[in-house]
Scaffold this active site. Structure first.
Site, PDB file in Angstrom:
ATOM      1  N   ILE A   1      24.860  36.771  32.996  1.00 31.98           N
ATOM      2  CA  ILE A   1      24.880  36.321  31.605  1.00 31.98           C
ATOM      3  C   ILE A   1      26.310  36.256  31.102  1.00 31.98           C
ATOM      4  O   ILE A   1      27.050  37.251  31.166  1.00 31.98           O
ATOM      5  CB  ILE A   1      24.054  37.259  30.707  1.00 31.98           C
TER       6      ILE A   1
ATOM      7  N   MET B   1      29.643  44.451  31.359  1.00 35.41           N
ATOM      8  CA  MET B   1      30.983  44.494  31.944  1.00 35.41           C
ATOM      9  C   MET B   1      32.017  44.152  30.876  1.00 35.41           C
ATOM     10  O   MET B   1      31.936  43.096  30.248  1.00 35.41           O
ATOM     11  CB  MET B   1      31.097  43.494  33.094  1.00 35.41           C
TER      12      MET B   1
ATOM     13  N   GLY C   1      34.436  39.072  30.963  1.00 32.85           N
ATOM     14  CA  GLY C   1      33.533  39.821  30.095  1.00 32.85           C
ATOM     15  C   GLY C   1      32.120  39.279  30.067  1.00 32.85           C
ATOM     16  O   GLY C   1      31.897  38.152  29.672  1.00 32.85           O
ATOM     17  N   SER C   2      31.130  40.058  30.480  1.00 33.32           N
ATOM     18  CA  SER C   2      29.790  39.516  30.618  1.00 33.32           C
ATOM     19  C   SER C   2      28.777  40.620  30.905  1.00 33.32           C
ATOM     20  O   SER C   2      29.045  41.795  30.660  1.00 33.32           O
ATOM     21  CB  SER C   2      29.786  38.476  31.736  1.00 33.32           C
ATOM     22  N   ARG C   3      27.636  40.239  31.479  1.00 36.63           N
ATOM     23  CA  ARG C   3      26.557  41.200  31.693  1.00 36.63           C
ATOM     24  C   ARG C   3      25.643  40.749  32.833  1.00 36.63           C
ATOM     25  O   ARG C   3      25.486  39.552  33.075  1.00 36.63           O
ATOM     26  CB  ARG C   3      25.769  41.319  30.397  1.00 36.63           C
TER      27      ARG C   3
END
Length: 224
Positions: A157, A99, A187-189
């Site tokens: 994450i 993301m 902002g991440s995953r």
């Protein structure tokens, strides 16, 4: 009204205080300089859109695993689920959705089932698109036991900019496919570990929509 709804989306409650802070700073910036003030307006609008929480239409058929996040598929590879979940120590197919700061960051349950484990682990803040982020970065892992007894893992994450993982659910909760379960700020995953023998139906670089895009079909092997 329909056109207005295209641009104005509901905002998740987690974003209220951040938008308020951005707006307050914008007022101060206008007192200093009109140019700075308009920059503040742009950042405030961006903050509002970051925390947008639009409604999604989840496929109704049982057995479909949907994307837990908006973003791009960055990795598809075999990997062992986080040890803290207590799942078998064997590689499963992991699908990673990255993301950016422009994606909606509300996370949704990939499959219906019971939350059997939730484990938070502090860590570093490498770029979430990197493979090592799954191991080294701050993360929050969930195990979901489905009706057929199999388990699926989904992991939030933190990324290079993200500094806060939020989880709305708890152990023992019965979740529906596409139901909101968490959020990561800035902002991440998300990683999804599919059950053994289940193949993904997506490719690297594909754009995903949380709660809507199908990652895999648990019934496909049975039908085949």
């Amino acid at each position: 009204m329909q056109m207005l709804g295209t641009f104005i989306k509901p905002m998740h409650r987690e974003g209220i205080k951040f938008v308020a802070i951005f707006a307050a700073v914008t007022v101060v910036l206008f007192l200093i300089s009109e140019v700075l003030g308009w920059i503040g307006v742009g950042l405030t609008v961006w903050c509002y859109y970051f925390f947008r929480d639009p409604e999604r239409v989840t496929p109704p058929r049982e057995g479909l695993v949907v994307s837990p996040a908006d973003g791009i598929v960055s990795l598809i590879e075999p990997a062992v689920p986080p040890a803290e979940l207590g799942m078998p120590d064997q590689p499963l197919t992991r699908v990673s959705v990255f993301m950016s700061v422009f994606n909606c960051h509300v996370n949704r349950t990939p499959i219906a089932g019971e939350i059997t484990a939730i484990a938070y682990r502090p860590g570093k803040f490498f770029n979430a698109s990197l493979d090592k982020a799954s191991v080294d970065n701050e993360r929050n892992s969930l195990a979901i036991r489905m009706a057929d007894g199999r388990s699926l893992a989904v992991v939030q994450i933190a990324g290079l900019v993200a500094r806060r993982i939020v989880c709305f659910t708890e152990i023992g909760a019965k979740m529906q496919t596409g139901e909101r379960f968490g959020l990561i700020r800035f902002g991440s995953r998300l990683d999804v570990y599919l059950p053994e023998g289940v193949e993904p139906m997506v490719e690297i670089g594909q754009t995903m929509v949380a709660g809507e895009t199908v990652l895999a079909d648990l019934l496909l092997p049975e039908r085949a």
